[in-house]
Design a protein around this motif. Structure first.
Motif: not given
Length: 125
Positions: A16-41
């Motif tokens: 199956g499929s899923l779509r994750l979203s990540c909304a940024a707020s605050g001082r976002t001007f100049g944000t260069v890199t956004m990433g996704w990481f994961r951690q399993a038990p």
């Protein structure tokens, strides 16, 4: 300060499929890199994908998700997405969004200054 809020996690069957979203707020001007990481038990947090701005958008993926996951960003909404297709049970983990306001190594957790609270993704077999 940058605040990140993830959404879109859940329970899905293998394939199956899923779509994750990540909304940024605050001082976002100049944000260069956004990433996704994961951690399993019982495992360390690991790199999944990143979107890096350096004159244009470059994307990076862990080998385990190449061809199945796609990262994208909507700068007008300060939001980054992770489209996850052909999900496998081994993709089960808490997924974290991260951001850093400088150009850096995208696959290293210590590169990122800001983290979201995480969203659970569970893939059943």
């Amino acid at each position: 300060q940058v605040r990140l809020v993830e959404s879109g996690g859940g329970l899905v069957q293998a394939g199956g499929s899923l779509r994750l979203s990540c909304a940024a707020s605050g001082r976002t001007f100049g944000t260069v890199t956004m990433g996704w990481f994961r951690q399993a038990p019982g495992k360390e947090r690991g790199f999944v994908a990143a979107s890096r701005w350096s004159g244009g958008i470059s994307t990076y993926y862990a080998d385990s998700v190449k061809g199945r996951f796609t990262i994208s960003r909507d700068s007008t909404k300060n939001t980054v997405y992770l489209q996850m297709n052909s999900l496998k049970p081994e993709d089960t983990a808490v997924y974290y969004c991260a951001a850093v306001l400088s150009d850096t190594r995208v696959e290293v957790t210590s590169s990122y200054a800001y983290w979201g609270q995480g969203t659970q993704v569970t893939v059943s077999s």
